[in-house]
Design a protein around this motif. Structure first.
Motif, PDB file in Angstrom:
ATOM      1  N   TRP A 104       0.839  -1.209   0.000  1.00  0.00           N
ATOM      2  CA  TRP A 104       0.000   0.000   0.000  1.00  0.00           C
ATOM      3  C   TRP A 104       0.875   1.261   0.000  1.00  0.00           C
ATOM      4  N   ASP A 105       1.859   1.299   0.878  1.00  0.00           N
ATOM      5  CA  ASP A 105       2.735   2.484   0.988  1.00  0.00           C
ATOM      6  C   ASP A 105       3.491   2.746  -0.318  1.00  0.00           C
ATOM      7  N   ALA A 106       4.051   1.698  -0.923  1.00  0.00           N
ATOM      8  CA  ALA A 106       4.838   1.866  -2.156  1.00  0.00           C
ATOM      9  C   ALA A 106       3.962   2.379  -3.297  1.00  0.00           C
ATOM     10  N   ILE A 107       2.710   1.930  -3.330  1.00  0.00           N
ATOM     11  CA  ILE A 107       1.782   2.395  -4.368  1.00  0.00           C
ATOM     12  C   ILE A 107       1.401   3.851  -4.106  1.00  0.00           C
ATOM     13  N   TYR A 108       1.011   4.165  -2.852  1.00  0.00           N
ATOM     14  CA  TYR A 108       0.580   5.542  -2.554  1.00  0.00           C
ATOM     15  C   TYR A 108       1.725   6.542  -2.776  1.00  0.00           C
ATOM     16  N   LYS A 109       2.934   6.174  -2.346  1.00  0.00           N
ATOM     17  CA  LYS A 109       4.086   7.087  -2.481  1.00  0.00           C
ATOM     18  C   LYS A 109       4.633   7.098  -3.912  1.00  0.00           C
ATOM     19  N   MET A 110       4.048   6.227  -4.764  1.00  0.00           N
ATOM     20  CA  MET A 110       4.472   6.131  -6.169  1.00  0.00           C
ATOM     21  C   MET A 110       5.928   5.687  -6.315  1.00  0.00           C
ATOM     22  N   GLN A 111       6.381   4.835  -5.383  1.00  0.00           N
ATOM     23  CA  GLN A 111       7.675   4.174  -5.592  1.00  0.00           C
ATOM     24  C   GLN A 111       7.488   3.170  -6.721  1.00  0.00           C
ATOM     25  N   VAL A 112       6.278   2.634  -6.866  1.00  0.00           N
ATOM     26  CA  VAL A 112       5.834   1.871  -8.032  1.00  0.00           C
ATOM     27  C   VAL A 112       4.594   2.566  -8.551  1.00  0.00           C
ATOM     28  N   ARG A 113       4.500   2.738  -9.859  1.00  0.00           N
ATOM     29  CA  ARG A 113       3.314   3.388 -10.407  1.00  0.00           C
ATOM     30  C   ARG A 113       3.113   2.841 -11.835  1.00  0.00           C
ATOM     31  N   GLY A 114       2.007   3.328 -12.449  1.00  0.00           N
ATOM     32  CA  GLY A 114       1.607   2.723 -13.719  1.00  0.00           C
ATOM     33  C   GLY A 114       0.504   1.718 -13.408  1.00  0.00           C
ATOM     34  N   ALA A 115      -0.662   1.907 -14.041  1.00  0.00           N
ATOM     35  CA  ALA A 115      -1.857   1.118 -13.685  1.00  0.00           C
ATOM     36  C   ALA A 115      -1.594  -0.388 -13.608  1.00  0.00           C
ATOM     37  N   PRO A 116      -0.960  -1.015 -14.645  1.00  0.00           N
ATOM     38  CA  PRO A 116      -0.739  -2.468 -14.557  1.00  0.00           C
ATOM     39  C   PRO A 116       0.212  -2.848 -13.419  1.00  0.00           C
ATOM     40  N   ALA A 117       1.301  -2.077 -13.241  1.00  0.00           N
ATOM     41  CA  ALA A 117       2.276  -2.407 -12.187  1.00  0.00           C
ATOM     42  C   ALA A 117       1.646  -2.250 -10.804  1.00  0.00           C
ATOM     43  N   ILE A 118       0.779  -1.263 -10.627  1.00  0.00           N
ATOM     44  CA  ILE A 118       0.086  -1.070  -9.344  1.00  0.00           C
ATOM     45  C   ILE A 118      -0.728  -2.317  -9.004  1.00  0.00           C
ATOM     46  N   ALA A 119      -1.454  -2.851  -9.996  1.00  0.00           N
ATOM     47  CA  ALA A 119      -2.282  -4.046  -9.753  1.00  0.00           C
ATOM     48  C   ALA A 119      -1.417  -5.249  -9.401  1.00  0.00           C
ATOM     49  N   ILE A 120      -0.328  -5.430 -10.145  1.00  0.00           N
ATOM     50  CA  ILE A 120       0.522  -6.610  -9.935  1.00  0.00           C
ATOM     51  C   ILE A 120       1.234  -6.533  -8.581  1.00  0.00           C
ATOM     52  N   VAL A 121       1.792  -5.369  -8.246  1.00  0.00           N
ATOM     53  CA  VAL A 121       2.487  -5.240  -6.955  1.00  0.00           C
ATOM     54  C   VAL A 121       1.497  -5.317  -5.791  1.00  0.00           C
ATOM     55  N   GLY A 122       0.309  -4.726  -5.959  1.00  0.00           N
ATOM     56  CA  GLY A 122      -0.707  -4.810  -4.908  1.00  0.00           C
ATOM     57  C   GLY A 122      -1.058  -6.267  -4.609  1.00  0.00           C
TER      58      GLY A 122
ATOM     59  N   GLU B 188      -9.391 -13.108   5.437  1.00  0.00           N
ATOM     60  CA  GLU B 188      -8.162 -12.290   5.474  1.00  0.00           C
ATOM     61  C   GLU B 188      -7.820 -11.767   4.078  1.00  0.00           C
ATOM     62  N   VAL B 189      -7.983 -12.612   3.064  1.00  0.00           N
ATOM     63  CA  VAL B 189      -7.700 -12.189   1.684  1.00  0.00           C
ATOM     64  C   VAL B 189      -8.593 -10.999   1.296  1.00  0.00           C
ATOM     65  N   VAL B 190      -9.878 -11.115   1.588  1.00  0.00           N
ATOM     66  CA  VAL B 190     -10.825 -10.038   1.233  1.00  0.00           C
ATOM     67  C   VAL B 190     -10.466  -8.738   1.971  1.00  0.00           C
ATOM     68  N   GLN B 191     -10.131  -8.862   3.240  1.00  0.00           N
ATOM     69  CA  GLN B 191      -9.772  -7.685   4.047  1.00  0.00           C
ATOM     70  C   GLN B 191      -8.549  -6.981   3.467  1.00  0.00           C
ATOM     71  N   HIS B 192      -7.540  -7.738   3.108  1.00  0.00           N
ATOM     72  CA  HIS B 192      -6.315  -7.144   2.548  1.00  0.00           C
ATOM     73  C   HIS B 192      -6.600  -6.475   1.202  1.00  0.00           C
ATOM     74  N   LEU B 193      -7.416  -7.113   0.379  1.00  0.00           N
ATOM     75  CA  LEU B 193      -7.703  -6.546  -0.950  1.00  0.00           C
ATOM     76  C   LEU B 193      -8.499  -5.247  -0.819  1.00  0.00           C
ATOM     77  N   GLN B 194      -9.430  -5.228   0.116  1.00  0.00           N
ATOM     78  CA  GLN B 194     -10.227  -4.004   0.320  1.00  0.00           C
ATOM     79  C   GLN B 194      -9.329  -2.856   0.771  1.00  0.00           C
ATOM     80  N   TYR B 195      -8.312  -3.180   1.536  1.00  0.00           N
ATOM     81  CA  TYR B 195      -7.353  -2.156   1.989  1.00  0.00           C
ATOM     82  C   TYR B 195      -6.484  -1.701   0.815  1.00  0.00           C
ATOM     83  N   LEU B 196      -5.977  -2.640   0.026  1.00  0.00           N
ATOM     84  CA  LEU B 196      -5.048  -2.307  -1.073  1.00  0.00           C
ATOM     85  C   LEU B 196      -5.695  -1.378  -2.099  1.00  0.00           C
TER      86      LEU B 196
END
Ligand SMILES: CSC[C@H]1O[C@H](OP(=O)(O)O)[C@H](O)[C@@H]1O
Length: 351
Positions: free
Chosen positions: A37-55, A77-85
Protein backbone atom coordinates in the motif's frame (compact mmCIF):
# COMPACT_ATOMS: atom_id res chain seq x y z
CA UNK A 1 20.47 0.28 -16.09
CA UNK A 2 17.55 -2.10 -15.45
CA UNK A 3 13.98 -1.70 -16.60
CA UNK A 4 12.55 -4.48 -14.41
CA UNK A 5 10.12 -2.64 -12.12
CA UNK A 6 9.01 -5.82 -10.31
CA UNK A 7 11.18 -8.73 -9.12
CA UNK A 8 9.23 -11.70 -7.74
CA UNK A 9 10.32 -15.25 -6.85
CA UNK A 10 8.56 -17.83 -4.57
CA UNK A 11 7.03 -15.46 -2.06
CA UNK A 12 9.80 -12.81 -2.24
CA UNK A 13 8.88 -9.43 -3.78
CA UNK A 14 11.08 -6.44 -4.57
CA UNK A 15 10.33 -3.27 -6.55
CA UNK A 16 12.58 -0.76 -8.27
CA UNK A 17 12.09 2.49 -6.28
CA UNK A 18 10.98 4.79 -9.08
CA UNK A 19 11.22 7.89 -6.86
CA UNK A 20 15.01 7.49 -7.08
CA UNK A 21 15.21 7.13 -10.88
CA UNK A 22 17.10 8.06 -12.99
CA UNK A 23 19.84 9.00 -10.46
CA UNK A 24 19.76 5.71 -8.55
CA UNK A 25 18.58 2.19 -9.46
CA UNK A 26 17.64 0.57 -6.12
CA UNK A 27 15.35 -2.38 -5.30
CA UNK A 28 13.34 -2.26 -2.08
CA UNK A 29 11.66 -5.29 -0.45
CA UNK A 30 7.85 -5.51 -0.17
CA UNK A 31 7.21 -7.87 2.73
CA UNK A 32 3.55 -7.13 3.54
CA UNK A 33 0.30 -5.66 2.28
CA UNK A 34 1.17 -2.49 4.26
CA UNK A 35 4.48 -2.21 2.36
CA UNK A 36 2.53 -2.70 -0.88
CA UNK A 37 0.00 0.00 0.00
CA UNK A 38 2.73 2.48 0.99
CA UNK A 39 4.84 1.87 -2.16
CA UNK A 40 1.78 2.39 -4.37
CA UNK A 41 0.58 5.54 -2.55
CA UNK A 42 4.09 7.09 -2.48
CA UNK A 43 4.47 6.13 -6.17
CA UNK A 44 7.68 4.17 -5.59
CA UNK A 45 5.83 1.87 -8.03
CA UNK A 46 3.31 3.39 -10.41
CA UNK A 47 1.61 2.72 -13.72
CA UNK A 48 -1.86 1.12 -13.68
CA UNK A 49 -0.74 -2.47 -14.56
CA UNK A 50 2.28 -2.41 -12.19
CA UNK A 51 0.09 -1.07 -9.34
CA UNK A 52 -2.28 -4.05 -9.75
CA UNK A 53 0.52 -6.61 -9.94
CA UNK A 54 2.49 -5.24 -6.96
CA UNK A 55 -0.71 -4.81 -4.91
CA UNK A 56 -1.76 -8.42 -5.48
CA UNK A 57 1.79 -9.80 -5.03
CA UNK A 58 2.04 -7.97 -1.70
CA UNK A 59 -0.97 -10.07 -0.66
CA UNK A 60 0.93 -13.20 -1.76
CA UNK A 61 3.99 -12.36 0.37
CA UNK A 62 1.63 -11.57 3.29
CA UNK A 63 -0.06 -15.02 3.22
CA UNK A 64 2.76 -17.14 1.72
CA UNK A 65 4.20 -18.67 4.94
CA UNK A 66 1.10 -18.29 7.10
CA UNK A 67 -0.94 -21.32 8.27
CA UNK A 68 -4.74 -20.98 8.28
CA UNK A 69 -6.98 -23.17 10.46
CA UNK A 70 -9.95 -22.85 8.13
CA UNK A 71 -10.69 -21.88 4.51
CA UNK A 72 -13.04 -19.27 5.89
CA UNK A 73 -10.22 -17.67 7.91
CA UNK A 74 -8.08 -17.49 4.77
CA UNK A 75 -10.89 -16.08 2.62
CA UNK A 76 -11.81 -13.33 5.06
CA UNK A 77 -8.16 -12.29 5.47
CA UNK A 78 -7.70 -12.19 1.68
CA UNK A 79 -10.82 -10.04 1.23
CA UNK A 80 -9.77 -7.68 4.05
CA UNK A 81 -6.31 -7.14 2.55
CA UNK A 82 -7.70 -6.55 -0.95
CA UNK A 83 -10.23 -4.00 0.32
CA UNK A 84 -7.35 -2.16 1.99
CA UNK A 85 -5.05 -2.31 -1.07
CA UNK A 86 -7.61 -0.76 -3.47
CA UNK A 87 -7.70 2.36 -1.24
CA UNK A 88 -4.08 3.18 -2.13
CA UNK A 89 -4.89 5.17 -5.30
CA UNK A 90 -8.46 5.64 -6.71
CA UNK A 91 -8.19 6.33 -10.45
CA UNK A 92 -6.37 3.37 -12.05
CA UNK A 93 -8.89 0.49 -12.27
CA UNK A 94 -6.49 -2.44 -12.77
CA UNK A 95 -5.99 -3.18 -9.05
CA UNK A 96 -9.73 -3.01 -8.37
CA UNK A 97 -10.54 -5.45 -11.20
CA UNK A 98 -7.71 -7.80 -10.15
CA UNK A 99 -8.93 -7.68 -6.54
CA UNK A 100 -12.47 -8.55 -7.67
CA UNK A 101 -11.11 -11.56 -9.59
CA UNK A 102 -9.12 -12.83 -6.59
CA UNK A 103 -12.13 -12.36 -4.30
CA UNK A 104 -14.32 -14.36 -6.71
CA UNK A 105 -11.71 -17.12 -6.91
CA UNK A 106 -11.49 -17.27 -3.08
CA UNK A 107 -15.30 -17.49 -2.80
CA UNK A 108 -15.42 -20.33 -5.38
CA UNK A 109 -12.62 -22.23 -3.64
CA UNK A 110 -14.33 -21.74 -0.26
CA UNK A 111 -17.46 -23.36 -1.70
CA UNK A 112 -15.53 -26.19 -3.37
CA UNK A 113 -15.45 -29.08 -0.90
CA UNK A 114 -12.76 -30.95 -2.85
CA UNK A 115 -10.23 -28.21 -2.04
CA UNK A 116 -8.63 -27.97 1.43
CA UNK A 117 -7.18 -24.80 2.99
CA UNK A 118 -3.63 -25.43 1.67
CA UNK A 119 -5.00 -26.12 -1.84
CA UNK A 120 -7.05 -22.92 -1.66
CA UNK A 121 -4.02 -20.82 -0.65
CA UNK A 122 -1.91 -22.44 -3.36
CA UNK A 123 -4.46 -21.64 -6.10
CA UNK A 124 -4.86 -18.02 -4.98
CA UNK A 125 -1.07 -17.57 -5.01
CA UNK A 126 -0.75 -19.26 -8.43
CA UNK A 127 -3.45 -17.08 -10.01
CA UNK A 128 -1.73 -13.91 -8.79
CA UNK A 129 1.77 -15.06 -9.83
CA UNK A 130 0.39 -15.60 -13.36
CA UNK A 131 -0.45 -11.87 -13.61
CA UNK A 132 3.23 -11.10 -14.35
CA UNK A 133 3.56 -13.26 -17.48
CA UNK A 134 0.00 -12.42 -18.66
CA UNK A 135 0.76 -8.71 -18.53
CA UNK A 136 3.92 -9.09 -20.63
CA UNK A 137 2.05 -11.20 -23.21
CA UNK A 138 -0.74 -8.61 -23.40
CA UNK A 139 1.76 -5.76 -23.83
CA UNK A 140 3.55 -7.55 -26.66
CA UNK A 141 0.17 -8.08 -28.39
CA UNK A 142 -0.71 -4.40 -27.84
CA UNK A 143 2.67 -3.53 -29.38
CA UNK A 144 2.01 -5.59 -32.52
CA UNK A 145 -1.62 -4.44 -32.91
CA UNK A 146 -0.55 -0.82 -32.45
CA UNK A 147 2.35 -1.04 -34.90
CA UNK A 148 0.05 -2.63 -37.51
CA UNK A 149 -2.49 0.20 -37.08
CA UNK A 150 0.08 3.04 -37.16
CA UNK A 151 1.93 1.60 -40.18
CA UNK A 152 -1.19 0.75 -42.19
CA UNK A 153 -0.74 2.30 -45.64
CA UNK A 154 2.49 4.01 -44.55
CA UNK A 155 5.81 3.11 -46.17
CA UNK A 156 8.16 5.40 -44.29
CA UNK A 157 9.47 5.67 -40.72
CA UNK A 158 7.19 7.38 -38.20
CA UNK A 159 7.54 10.30 -35.82
CA UNK A 160 5.56 9.62 -32.64
CA UNK A 161 4.78 11.54 -29.43
CA UNK A 162 4.01 10.00 -26.06
CA UNK A 163 3.08 11.32 -22.59
CA UNK A 164 4.01 10.09 -19.09
CA UNK A 165 5.58 6.63 -18.71
CA UNK A 166 3.86 3.55 -20.13
CA UNK A 167 6.88 1.29 -20.54
CA UNK A 168 8.45 -1.60 -18.68
CA UNK A 169 8.58 0.58 -15.54
CA UNK A 170 4.77 0.98 -15.55
CA UNK A 171 4.01 -2.70 -16.18
CA UNK A 172 5.45 -6.19 -15.79
CA UNK A 173 7.46 -5.52 -18.95
CA UNK A 174 7.59 -4.15 -22.52
CA UNK A 175 4.88 -1.54 -21.87
CA UNK A 176 1.62 -0.38 -23.41
CA UNK A 177 1.99 2.87 -25.44
CA UNK A 178 5.79 2.60 -25.17
CA UNK A 179 5.37 -1.04 -26.20
CA UNK A 180 3.77 0.11 -29.46
CA UNK A 181 6.69 2.50 -30.03
CA UNK A 182 9.11 -0.43 -29.35
CA UNK A 183 7.23 -2.63 -31.86
CA UNK A 184 7.42 0.09 -34.54
CA UNK A 185 11.16 0.36 -33.84
CA UNK A 186 11.63 -3.42 -34.10
CA UNK A 187 10.36 -3.06 -37.68
CA UNK A 188 12.97 -0.29 -38.25
CA UNK A 189 10.14 2.14 -38.93
CA UNK A 190 10.64 4.56 -36.04
CA UNK A 191 12.18 7.84 -37.22
CA UNK A 192 11.82 9.69 -33.92
CA UNK A 193 9.90 9.70 -30.64
CA UNK A 194 9.07 12.76 -28.58
CA UNK A 195 8.28 12.37 -24.92
CA UNK A 196 6.82 15.04 -22.64
CA UNK A 197 8.40 15.63 -19.21
CA UNK A 198 4.96 15.13 -17.57
CA UNK A 199 4.92 17.51 -14.69
CA UNK A 200 4.69 17.43 -11.74
CA UNK A 201 5.92 13.86 -11.04
CA UNK A 202 8.05 13.98 -14.24
CA UNK A 203 7.44 10.38 -15.36
CA UNK A 204 8.41 11.42 -18.91
CA UNK A 205 11.70 13.18 -18.12
CA UNK A 206 12.76 10.69 -15.42
CA UNK A 207 11.31 7.32 -16.54
CA UNK A 208 10.36 7.35 -20.26
CA UNK A 209 13.58 9.15 -21.22
CA UNK A 210 15.40 6.52 -19.08
CA UNK A 211 13.77 3.69 -21.08
CA UNK A 212 14.34 5.39 -24.47
CA UNK A 213 18.03 5.95 -23.70
CA UNK A 214 18.28 2.35 -22.44
CA UNK A 215 16.83 1.08 -25.73
CA UNK A 216 18.92 3.57 -27.77
CA UNK A 217 15.80 4.86 -29.55
CA UNK A 218 16.01 8.21 -31.46
CA UNK A 219 14.23 10.46 -28.98
CA UNK A 220 13.71 14.03 -27.79
CA UNK A 221 12.37 15.27 -24.44
CA UNK A 222 10.03 18.29 -24.47
CA UNK A 223 8.04 20.10 -21.81
CA UNK A 224 4.29 19.52 -21.65
CA UNK A 225 3.80 23.12 -22.83
CA UNK A 226 5.75 22.55 -26.08
CA UNK A 227 3.36 20.04 -27.69
CA UNK A 228 1.31 22.52 -29.72
CA UNK A 229 4.44 24.24 -31.03
CA UNK A 230 5.94 20.85 -31.95
CA UNK A 231 2.84 19.77 -33.88
CA UNK A 232 2.78 23.16 -35.58
CA UNK A 233 6.38 22.89 -36.75
CA UNK A 234 7.02 19.16 -37.18
CA UNK A 235 5.03 16.42 -38.95
CA UNK A 236 4.16 14.10 -36.05
CA UNK A 237 2.39 10.98 -37.34
CA UNK A 238 0.53 10.11 -34.15
CA UNK A 239 0.25 10.67 -30.43
CA UNK A 240 0.06 7.49 -28.35
CA UNK A 241 -0.67 7.44 -24.63
CA UNK A 242 -1.61 4.93 -21.95
CA UNK A 243 -4.71 4.69 -19.76
CA UNK A 244 -5.61 4.35 -16.10
CA UNK A 245 -9.31 3.74 -16.61
CA UNK A 246 -11.32 3.51 -19.84
CA UNK A 247 -15.09 3.90 -19.40
CA UNK A 248 -17.66 1.86 -21.37
CA UNK A 249 -18.14 4.70 -23.89
CA UNK A 250 -14.39 5.06 -24.45
CA UNK A 251 -13.79 8.19 -22.36
CA UNK A 252 -10.29 7.67 -20.98
CA UNK A 253 -8.67 8.76 -17.72
CA UNK A 254 -4.90 9.11 -18.05
CA UNK A 255 -2.04 11.23 -16.72
CA UNK A 256 -2.85 14.93 -16.32
CA UNK A 257 -2.05 16.70 -19.56
CA UNK A 258 -3.41 13.92 -21.79
CA UNK A 259 -6.65 15.81 -22.51
CA UNK A 260 -4.81 18.90 -23.76
CA UNK A 261 -2.64 16.69 -26.00
CA UNK A 262 -5.87 15.28 -27.50
CA UNK A 263 -7.25 18.79 -28.08
CA UNK A 264 -4.02 19.89 -29.79
CA UNK A 265 -3.97 16.68 -31.85
CA UNK A 266 -7.51 17.37 -33.03
CA UNK A 267 -6.56 20.94 -33.97
CA UNK A 268 -3.58 19.71 -36.00
CA UNK A 269 -5.41 16.63 -37.37
CA UNK A 270 -2.93 14.20 -35.78
CA UNK A 271 -4.25 10.70 -34.91
CA UNK A 272 -4.58 10.22 -31.13
CA UNK A 273 -4.34 6.63 -29.82
CA UNK A 274 -4.81 5.13 -26.36
CA UNK A 275 -2.94 1.87 -25.68
CA UNK A 276 -4.44 -0.17 -22.86
CA UNK A 277 -5.00 -3.79 -21.85
CA UNK A 278 -8.52 -4.98 -21.10
CA UNK A 279 -7.48 -4.89 -17.41
CA UNK A 280 -7.70 -1.06 -17.71
CA UNK A 281 -11.22 -1.05 -19.19
CA UNK A 282 -14.06 -0.50 -16.71
CA UNK A 283 -17.41 -1.17 -18.39
CA UNK A 284 -19.15 -0.75 -15.05
CA UNK A 285 -18.65 3.00 -15.57
CA UNK A 286 -20.79 4.42 -18.38
CA UNK A 287 -18.72 7.57 -19.14
CA UNK A 288 -15.71 9.57 -17.97
CA UNK A 289 -17.67 11.90 -15.68
CA UNK A 290 -17.99 8.98 -13.23
CA UNK A 291 -14.22 8.40 -12.91
CA UNK A 292 -12.73 9.48 -9.58
CA UNK A 293 -9.71 11.70 -10.22
CA UNK A 294 -6.93 11.41 -7.62
CA UNK A 295 -5.60 14.66 -6.18
CA UNK A 296 -2.01 14.45 -4.99
CA UNK A 297 0.01 16.44 -2.39
CA UNK A 298 0.90 20.01 -3.42
CA UNK A 299 4.55 19.33 -2.56
CA UNK A 300 4.75 17.37 -5.83
CA UNK A 301 4.13 20.74 -7.53
CA UNK A 302 5.96 23.15 -5.24
CA UNK A 303 9.16 21.10 -4.84
CA UNK A 304 11.52 19.21 -7.12
CA UNK A 305 14.01 16.81 -5.51
CA UNK A 306 13.13 18.31 -2.13
CA UNK A 307 13.94 21.82 -3.39
CA UNK A 308 11.10 24.38 -3.20
CA UNK A 309 10.57 25.96 -6.64
CA UNK A 310 7.19 27.66 -6.08
CA UNK A 311 6.76 30.87 -4.10
CA UNK A 312 5.89 30.05 -0.46
CA UNK A 313 2.21 30.69 0.33
CA UNK A 314 0.85 30.01 -3.17
CA UNK A 315 -2.16 27.66 -3.33
CA UNK A 316 -1.99 24.59 -5.61
CA UNK A 317 -4.30 22.31 -7.58
CA UNK A 318 -2.71 18.91 -8.33
CA UNK A 319 -5.07 16.43 -10.05
CA UNK A 320 -2.98 13.42 -11.13
CA UNK A 321 -5.22 12.54 -14.07
CA UNK A 322 -7.73 14.02 -16.52
CA UNK A 323 -10.36 12.52 -18.82
CA UNK A 324 -10.12 12.59 -22.61
CA UNK A 325 -13.57 12.32 -24.22
CA UNK A 326 -14.06 9.40 -26.62
CA UNK A 327 -14.69 11.69 -29.58
CA UNK A 328 -11.06 12.87 -29.46
CA UNK A 329 -9.68 9.29 -29.50
CA UNK A 330 -8.86 7.72 -32.90
CA UNK A 331 -8.59 4.19 -31.49
CA UNK A 332 -7.99 2.14 -28.36
CA UNK A 333 -5.15 -0.33 -28.93
CA UNK A 334 -5.71 -3.48 -26.90
CA UNK A 335 -4.25 -7.00 -26.83
CA UNK A 336 -7.34 -8.13 -28.75
CA UNK A 337 -7.06 -5.54 -31.49
CA UNK A 338 -7.63 -1.84 -32.15
CA UNK A 339 -11.13 -0.71 -31.21
CA UNK A 340 -13.05 2.46 -31.94
CA UNK A 341 -14.28 3.89 -28.60
CA UNK A 342 -17.86 3.20 -29.76
CA UNK A 343 -17.06 -0.53 -30.19
CA UNK A 344 -15.80 -0.94 -26.60
CA UNK A 345 -18.98 -1.76 -24.70
CA UNK A 346 -19.88 -4.42 -27.29
CA UNK A 347 -16.43 -6.06 -27.03
CA UNK A 348 -16.18 -5.98 -23.23
CA UNK A 349 -19.34 -7.53 -21.75
CA UNK A 350 -19.27 -7.16 -17.92
CA UNK A 351 -18.34 -10.52 -16.27
C1 LIG B 1 0.66 1.71 -18.52
S1 LIG B 1 0.70 2.93 -17.35
C2 LIG B 1 -0.80 3.71 -17.45
C3 LIG B 1 -0.84 5.07 -16.85
O1 LIG B 1 -0.45 5.08 -15.46
C4 LIG B 1 0.29 6.27 -15.22
O2 LIG B 1 -0.10 6.90 -14.06
P1 LIG B 1 0.84 6.99 -12.74
O3 LIG B 1 2.25 7.20 -13.20
O4 LIG B 1 0.28 8.15 -11.96
O5 LIG B 1 0.63 5.70 -12.01
C5 LIG B 1 0.02 7.14 -16.42
O6 LIG B 1 -1.21 7.80 -16.38
C6 LIG B 1 0.05 6.09 -17.50
O7 LIG B 1 -0.38 6.52 -18.73
Amino acid sequence: MTLEAIKYKVGQLQILDQLLLPAESKYIPIASVKDGWDAIYKMQVRGAPAIAIVGCLSLVVEIYDKQYDTKHALQSEVVQHLQYLVTSRPTAVNLKLAADEVKTLAENLLANETVNVEGMKHQIIKSIEQMLEKDIQDNRAIGENGANALLKGVDRPLKLLTHCNTGSLATAGYGTALGVIRSVNVRNLLEHVYCTETRPYNQGARLTAYELVHDKLPATLITDSMVAALLNSTKVDAIIVGADRVAANGDTANKIGTYQLAVVAKHHDVPFYVAAPFTSIDVAIQDGSRIKIEERPEQELTHIGGQRIAAPGIGCWNPAFDVTPAELITGIITERGVLKPSELAEKVRPK
